[in-house]
Design an enzyme around this catalytic site. Structure first.
Site, PDB file in Angstrom:
ATOM      1  N   HIS A   1       0.839  -1.207   0.000  1.00  0.00           N
ATOM      2  CA  HIS A   1       0.000   0.000   0.000  1.00  0.00           C
ATOM      3  C   HIS A   1       0.870   1.252   0.000  1.00  0.00           C
ATOM      4  O   HIS A   1       1.443   1.629   1.026  1.00  0.00           O
ATOM      5  CB  HIS A   1      -0.927   0.010   1.226  1.00  0.00           C
ATOM      6  CG  HIS A   1      -1.945   1.102   1.183  1.00  0.00           C
ATOM      7  ND1 HIS A   1      -3.306   0.865   1.193  1.00  0.00           N
ATOM      8  CD2 HIS A   1      -1.822   2.446   1.102  1.00  0.00           C
ATOM      9  CE1 HIS A   1      -3.958   2.010   1.135  1.00  0.00           C
ATOM     10  NE2 HIS A   1      -3.064   2.997   1.087  1.00  0.00           N
TER      11      HIS A   1
ATOM     12  N   HIS B   1       1.361   5.276  -2.309  1.00  0.00           N
ATOM     13  CA  HIS B   1       0.816   6.202  -3.313  1.00  0.00           C
ATOM     14  C   HIS B   1       1.995   6.798  -4.072  1.00  0.00           C
ATOM     15  O   HIS B   1       2.490   7.880  -3.732  1.00  0.00           O
ATOM     16  CB  HIS B   1       0.005   7.311  -2.637  1.00  0.00           C
ATOM     17  CG  HIS B   1      -1.214   6.814  -1.936  1.00  0.00           C
ATOM     18  ND1 HIS B   1      -2.494   7.039  -2.392  1.00  0.00           N
ATOM     19  CD2 HIS B   1      -1.352   6.063  -0.795  1.00  0.00           C
ATOM     20  CE1 HIS B   1      -3.363   6.466  -1.570  1.00  0.00           C
ATOM     21  NE2 HIS B   1      -2.692   5.873  -0.591  1.00  0.00           N
TER      22      HIS B   1
ATOM     23  N   GLN C   1      -9.444   9.420  -5.062  1.00  0.00           N
ATOM     24  CA  GLN C   1      -9.105  10.181  -3.841  1.00  0.00           C
ATOM     25  C   GLN C   1     -10.229  11.104  -3.377  1.00  0.00           C
ATOM     26  O   GLN C   1     -10.451  11.272  -2.187  1.00  0.00           O
ATOM     27  CB  GLN C   1      -7.842  11.013  -4.108  1.00  0.00           C
ATOM     28  CG  GLN C   1      -7.399  11.907  -2.956  1.00  0.00           C
ATOM     29  CD  GLN C   1      -6.776  11.127  -1.816  1.00  0.00           C
ATOM     30  OE1 GLN C   1      -5.653  10.659  -1.922  1.00  0.00           O
ATOM     31  NE2 GLN C   1      -7.512  10.988  -0.729  1.00  0.00           N
TER      32      GLN C   1
ATOM     33  N   HIS D   1      -9.749   1.955   0.294  1.00  0.00           N
ATOM     34  CA  HIS D   1      -9.475   2.731   1.508  1.00  0.00           C
ATOM     35  C   HIS D   1     -10.782   2.739   2.282  1.00  0.00           C
ATOM     36  O   HIS D   1     -11.764   3.354   1.845  1.00  0.00           O
ATOM     37  CB  HIS D   1      -9.089   4.168   1.153  1.00  0.00           C
ATOM     38  CG  HIS D   1      -7.680   4.342   0.711  1.00  0.00           C
ATOM     39  ND1 HIS D   1      -7.174   3.751  -0.407  1.00  0.00           N
ATOM     40  CD2 HIS D   1      -6.658   5.046   1.264  1.00  0.00           C
ATOM     41  CE1 HIS D   1      -5.896   4.091  -0.539  1.00  0.00           C
ATOM     42  NE2 HIS D   1      -5.555   4.869   0.474  1.00  0.00           N
TER      43      HIS D   1
ATOM     44  N   GLU E   1     -11.164   5.077   6.978  1.00  0.00           N
ATOM     45  CA  GLU E   1      -9.919   5.691   7.447  1.00  0.00           C
ATOM     46  C   GLU E   1     -10.279   6.960   8.214  1.00  0.00           C
ATOM     47  O   GLU E   1     -10.067   8.074   7.752  1.00  0.00           O
ATOM     48  CB  GLU E   1      -8.977   5.994   6.270  1.00  0.00           C
ATOM     49  CG  GLU E   1      -7.579   6.383   6.744  1.00  0.00           C
ATOM     50  CD  GLU E   1      -6.614   6.684   5.606  1.00  0.00           C
ATOM     51  OE1 GLU E   1      -7.045   6.732   4.433  1.00  0.00           O
ATOM     52  OE2 GLU E   1      -5.415   6.896   5.890  1.00  0.00           O
TER      53      GLU E   1
ATOM     54  N   ASP F   1       2.253   3.402   2.891  1.00  0.00           N
ATOM     55  CA  ASP F   1       1.259   4.399   2.507  1.00  0.00           C
ATOM     56  C   ASP F   1       1.899   5.619   1.851  1.00  0.00           C
ATOM     57  O   ASP F   1       1.619   5.927   0.708  1.00  0.00           O
ATOM     58  CB  ASP F   1       0.403   4.810   3.714  1.00  0.00           C
ATOM     59  CG  ASP F   1      -0.988   5.279   3.319  1.00  0.00           C
ATOM     60  OD1 ASP F   1      -1.269   5.366   2.117  1.00  0.00           O
ATOM     61  OD2 ASP F   1      -1.802   5.558   4.221  1.00  0.00           O
TER      62      ASP F   1
HETATM   63 FE   FE2 Z   1      -3.513   5.094   1.271  1.00  0.00          FE
END
Ligand code: FE2
Length: 411
Positions: free
Chosen positions: A56, A58, A151, A209, A212, A308
């Site tokens: 995971h 980005h 996102q 996701h 979160e 992440d």
């Molecule tokens: Fe993430």
């Protein structure tokens, strides 16, 4: 090339690993330590393991912290705002350059399998197109899975559904989602149904996701798990973060665990990111803001750790070293007990490979790719205690990275 004097996890004694070009040809027990023949690699009684996995990250956002502004509150939601500003400046070359730099950092730390989320809430899909090229250009370094990640939401963003479909058509491997960020609960639920339909139709994997947030009312995990269960897709589905589970009450969680187990979905926790971003609306006592990592593991479900972020609007640190995440995660999740330490590398190797659905492309087995690491310690416990590292990374039988340890002189 062969490897001699190797220790293998869960097995006694030393082993000889014979490679046949890009494949593992044989693994055999050695009666005693040997002097490595010319051209062979000497593991020196240290662990040999399959490569570390980054499940995971980005890569489209890495190395952007402070551009154009820093995340001053440290919250997830300010991170999304700061990223929206940076996203306006994203170009094809900018994305590729930063992703390539970050991939080099991952490779330096023994990672050869990566799942990256790429923001597709952008009408031009510039980052997605760039990452599809990066995936091809870095095949000699890593296997890269690309998640179409909305996102700013699927239902809450203009043409969000069409952008997700386009991203899959352009080559995304995995369908993502962010139900807790959608404007309403109903939109969160419908976004999950949409993304599961898209994955089922196209054969993509799923990585959402999910929840979160510290909000204990954020309960999209049950929706995702039920969709996975009904469709029989659980092993292909991952719930990332699920940090609201750290705030659920135990009565709800015990009911939820029954469904989670039946669904067979995978979990990713990003402990350094979550300990930094969550708990931001608490005074004291202050929540840790992580999912129930140890409890998920104890219940026999599959969970792994990811980084992440590396130097982006959500998290200002990071250097590609997943062992740093593992050490932090074990501390934060109360997993420094003796038995957890004995098998701690599962959280960045085998469990992560299962999450990425790597199957027979991963693991130290005869006939599988000669992708492996020589580590600096003889077992999982000592790797954590000594803050060990990967000394050698081999990919398709070729040396990808070799580290020379620092030496210390006393007196
Ligand atoms: Fe993430």
């Amino acid at each position: 090339m062969n490897i001699v004097n190797a220790r293998l996890r869960g097995r006694e004694g030393l082993f000889h690993i014979a490679l046949d070009g890009s494949r593992i040809a044989a693994i055999s027990a050695q009666p005693a330590a040997v002097i490595a023949p010319e051209g062979d690699l000497d593991a020196a009684s240290n662990l040999v393991v399959p490569p570390f996995v980054e499940p995971h990250i980005h890569l489209d956002a890495t190395l952007t912290a402070g551009e154009p502004a820093w995340n001053m509150s440290g919250t997830l939601f300010e991170g999304i705002e700061r990223w929206a500003e940076r996203k306006a400046l994203v170009t094809h070359e900018d994305t590729k350059t930063r992703a390539r730099k970050t991939i080099d950092m991952l490779v330096d730390h023994g990672i050869q399998h990566v799942r990256t989320h790429v923001d597709v809430t952008d009408p031009s899909l510039a980052a997605l197109k760039a990452m599809v090229e990066v995936r091809e250009e870095t095949r000699h370094l890593i296997d890269l899975q690309i998640v179409a990640f909305p996102q700013e939401g699927i239902e809450s963003y203009a043409n969000g559904r069409a952008l997700m479909e386009q991203a899959v058509a352009l080559g995304a491997d995995v369908v993502g989602g962010i139900p807790h960020f959608e404007n309403t609960r109903d939109q969160g639920v419908s976004s999950i149904k949409f993304l599961m339909d898209l994955a089922e139709r196209t054969g993509c994997l799923v990585d959402v996701h999910c929840d979160e947030t510290d909000d204990p009312q954020s309960r999209f995990l049950e929706v995702l798990a039920e969709e996975a269960r009904v469709r029989g897709m659980g092993e292909r589905v991952t719930a990332s973060h699920t940090v609201a589970m750290g705030s659920y009450d135990n009565a709800y969680c015990s009911k939820l665990f029954r469904l989670l187990k039946m669904s067979k979905i995978n979990f990713v926790s990003c402990p350094t990111e979550s300990i930094h971003l969550q708990g931001r609306f608490d005074s004291y006592p202050k929540r840790r803001g992580l999912t129930r990592v140890a409890e998920i593991d104890r219940a026999g479900m599959n969970i792994c750790f990811g980084q992440d972020s590396i130097v982006d609007p959500w998290y200002p640190l990071g250097n590609g070293n997943i062992l740093r995440i593992l050490e932090a995660g074990l501390h934060i999740c109360h997993m420094l007990g003796y038995s957890d330490l004995q098998r701690s590398l599962d959280l960045i190797t085998d469990n992560s490979a299962r999450t990425l659905h790597l199957g027979e492309r991963y693991g130290l087995e005869v006939g599988r790719p000669a992708n492996l690491l020589i580590l600096s310690a003889p077992d999982d416990y000592e790797m954590i205690r000594t803050q060990g590292y990967a000394l050698v990374s081999l990919r398709n039988g070729e040396v990808l990275m070799r580290r020379t340890p620092a030496s210390v002189q006393r007196g």
